[in-house]
Enzyme design. Structure first.
Site, PDB file in Angstrom:
ATOM      1  N   ARG A  65       0.856  -1.199   0.000  1.00  0.00           N
ATOM      2  CA  ARG A  65       0.000   0.000   0.000  1.00  0.00           C
ATOM      3  C   ARG A  65       0.884   1.238   0.000  1.00  0.00           C
ATOM      4  O   ARG A  65       1.503   1.572   1.017  1.00  0.00           O
ATOM      5  CB  ARG A  65      -0.918  -0.017   1.228  1.00  0.00           C
ATOM      6  CG  ARG A  65      -1.995  -1.087   1.166  1.00  0.00           C
ATOM      7  CD  ARG A  65      -2.873  -0.949  -0.057  1.00  0.00           C
ATOM      8  NE  ARG A  65      -4.189  -1.594   0.087  1.00  0.00           N
ATOM      9  CZ  ARG A  65      -5.160  -1.476  -0.823  1.00  0.00           C
ATOM     10  NH1 ARG A  65      -4.980  -0.785  -1.947  1.00  0.00           N
ATOM     11  NH2 ARG A  65      -6.313  -2.077  -0.630  1.00  0.00           N
ATOM     12  N   GLU A  93     -13.876  -8.906  -7.676  1.00  0.00           N
ATOM     13  CA  GLU A  93     -12.662  -8.695  -6.886  1.00  0.00           C
ATOM     14  C   GLU A  93     -12.254  -9.965  -6.133  1.00  0.00           C
ATOM     15  O   GLU A  93     -11.071 -10.281  -6.011  1.00  0.00           O
ATOM     16  CB  GLU A  93     -12.846  -7.532  -5.900  1.00  0.00           C
ATOM     17  CG  GLU A  93     -12.923  -6.164  -6.565  1.00  0.00           C
ATOM     18  CD  GLU A  93     -11.591  -5.700  -7.163  1.00  0.00           C
ATOM     19  OE1 GLU A  93     -10.537  -6.246  -6.801  1.00  0.00           O
ATOM     20  OE2 GLU A  93     -11.621  -4.795  -8.013  1.00  0.00           O
ATOM     21  N   SER A 114     -13.819   7.607   6.054  1.00  0.00           N
ATOM     22  CA  SER A 114     -13.176   8.828   6.567  1.00  0.00           C
ATOM     23  C   SER A 114     -14.089  10.024   6.374  1.00  0.00           C
ATOM     24  O   SER A 114     -13.778  10.923   5.585  1.00  0.00           O
ATOM     25  CB  SER A 114     -11.863   9.082   5.825  1.00  0.00           C
ATOM     26  OG  SER A 114     -11.005   7.982   5.924  1.00  0.00           O
ATOM     27  N   PRO A 115     -15.247  10.056   7.079  1.00  0.00           N
ATOM     28  CA  PRO A 115     -16.248  11.085   6.752  1.00  0.00           C
ATOM     29  C   PRO A 115     -15.782  12.514   7.002  1.00  0.00           C
ATOM     30  O   PRO A 115     -16.443  13.450   6.571  1.00  0.00           O
ATOM     31  CB  PRO A 115     -17.427  10.730   7.665  1.00  0.00           C
ATOM     32  CG  PRO A 115     -16.847   9.902   8.760  1.00  0.00           C
ATOM     33  CD  PRO A 115     -15.688   9.168   8.162  1.00  0.00           C
ATOM     34  N   GLU A 120     -15.492   8.273   0.532  1.00  0.00           N
ATOM     35  CA  GLU A 120     -15.337   6.843   0.230  1.00  0.00           C
ATOM     36  C   GLU A 120     -16.294   5.996   1.073  1.00  0.00           C
ATOM     37  O   GLU A 120     -16.305   6.107   2.294  1.00  0.00           O
ATOM     38  CB  GLU A 120     -13.913   6.356   0.495  1.00  0.00           C
ATOM     39  CG  GLU A 120     -13.729   4.891   0.075  1.00  0.00           C
ATOM     40  CD  GLU A 120     -12.476   4.202   0.643  1.00  0.00           C
ATOM     41  OE1 GLU A 120     -11.965   3.303  -0.021  1.00  0.00           O
ATOM     42  OE2 GLU A 120     -12.023   4.568   1.744  1.00  0.00           O
ATOM     43  N   GLU A 141      -3.536  -4.842 -13.995  1.00  0.00           N
ATOM     44  CA  GLU A 141      -2.133  -5.026 -14.369  1.00  0.00           C
ATOM     45  C   GLU A 141      -1.149  -4.312 -13.430  1.00  0.00           C
ATOM     46  O   GLU A 141       0.035  -4.626 -13.448  1.00  0.00           O
ATOM     47  CB  GLU A 141      -1.896  -4.598 -15.823  1.00  0.00           C
ATOM     48  CG  GLU A 141      -2.168  -3.122 -16.093  1.00  0.00           C
ATOM     49  CD  GLU A 141      -1.727  -2.738 -17.499  1.00  0.00           C
ATOM     50  OE1 GLU A 141      -1.587  -1.535 -17.740  1.00  0.00           O
ATOM     51  OE2 GLU A 141      -1.492  -3.640 -18.331  1.00  0.00           O
ATOM     52  N   GLU A 143      -1.598  -4.377 -10.103  1.00  0.00           N
ATOM     53  CA  GLU A 143      -1.941  -4.899  -8.778  1.00  0.00           C
ATOM     54  C   GLU A 143      -1.230  -6.227  -8.543  1.00  0.00           C
ATOM     55  O   GLU A 143      -1.336  -7.137  -9.368  1.00  0.00           O
ATOM     56  CB  GLU A 143      -3.460  -5.089  -8.711  1.00  0.00           C
ATOM     57  CG  GLU A 143      -4.013  -5.293  -7.325  1.00  0.00           C
ATOM     58  CD  GLU A 143      -5.545  -5.341  -7.331  1.00  0.00           C
ATOM     59  OE1 GLU A 143      -6.145  -4.684  -6.487  1.00  0.00           O
ATOM     60  OE2 GLU A 143      -6.125  -6.062  -8.179  1.00  0.00           O
TER      61      GLU A 143
END
Lengths: 183, 183
Positions: A65, A93, A114-115, A120, A141, A143
């Site tokens: 990450r 996924e 994350s308001p 999101e 590609e 990932e």
């Protein structure tokens, strides 16, 4: 729900429009008549899947990450494509990241991550009736993921050792622990 | 933890530096030698507190969240100030948002909220031994919150009705449910 908190946008500066997120800054009128600035990230939303095998173990993926500059272990997840139903994204996924398909997919909960600064939302599913796909879909590609099968106890140890370190996966483990206790 | 996933930064574009977040875009070298772009948000980190009253009820706050353009109900939370110990931030935010002080503050878990695009980490605490502060700290001048006392059952209903809609608060409720079942 009361409306007296509303913050009305007076002015908006569009700062950035990227491949995944966009950023704008709003000047807002506060409930007391004063003004302030809000820095706001737009995200397309995402799904995450808790894949539970017949033996009770969970499938997880190790993934680098970039915001954290390290790899962590997470439940399979991915961004929503435009106009794609979250349930389809979840199945896609799951197959892309683990090579497994599922007979049952149950919506568990949806939440904003994350308001305070971002819109999101994650739609979280539980997948059971898992079997290896014969010709699984391949990942994006850019990932690279490493598949892991872990027990609930191992997952809890991975929280302590900070290999598991994200909200959706922590929620998933707590959910499984509660399920175990309710048996 | 393996290092073969690492994504090396080749080039960085600083896009935005705001009051709360900053944004940069990295061009990275992938494990297969190809390149890709990563859109990355930096956030100072935050704390959140599960304040449990002697009667078992939880203190929560209703707050307008501009990214969502609506008010939601959350456990008390706030951003880390530079060099501030998370435990101090937790006590400060609890008092500012609820008017309560606590005798006991226990670290429950820390997690990244959105590891795909942001480095925001939340340190989650459980606060017990609560009492009303005589002259409570006041909230930030651009922050308007409405205090609520809810039971676990009410909190679960607020998830269904989408008044509670964020990761840290959903985690808190699941934690309380597990605690209830382990009694």
């Amino acid at each position: 729900m009361s409306h007296r908190f509303n913050e009305k946008t007076i002015h908006r500066d569009e700062i950035f429009k990227g491949r995944v997120i966009s950023l704008h800054v709003d000047e807002v009128e506060l409930p007391n008549g004063k003004t302030s600035k809000r820095e706001l990230v737009r995200h397309p939303g995402a799904v995450a899947v808790i894949p539970i095998l017949a033996n009770g173990n969970i499938l997880m993926v190790e993934q680098f990450r970039k915001p954290l500059e390290r790899a962590i272990v997470e439940i399979p997840a991915g961004k929503l494509e435009p106009d794609e139903e979250p349930e389809l994204t979840a199945k896609r996924e799951l197959e892309e990241e683990t090579g497994y398909q599922c007979d049952n997919l149950e919506h568990l909960i949806s939440f904003y991550t994350s308001p305070g600064f971002a819109d999101e939302i994650i739609h979280l599913y539980v997948a059971t009736g898992l079997s290896k796909a014969e010709n699984p879909l391949t990942a994006d590609e850019d990932e690279f993921v490493n598949l892991l099968e872990v027990s609930l106890q191992e997952a809890e140890e991975m929280i302590v050792s900070k290999q598991i370190y994200d909200a959706k996966t922590a929620y998933a483990i707590l959910y499984l622990k509660l399920k175990e206790h309710m048996k």
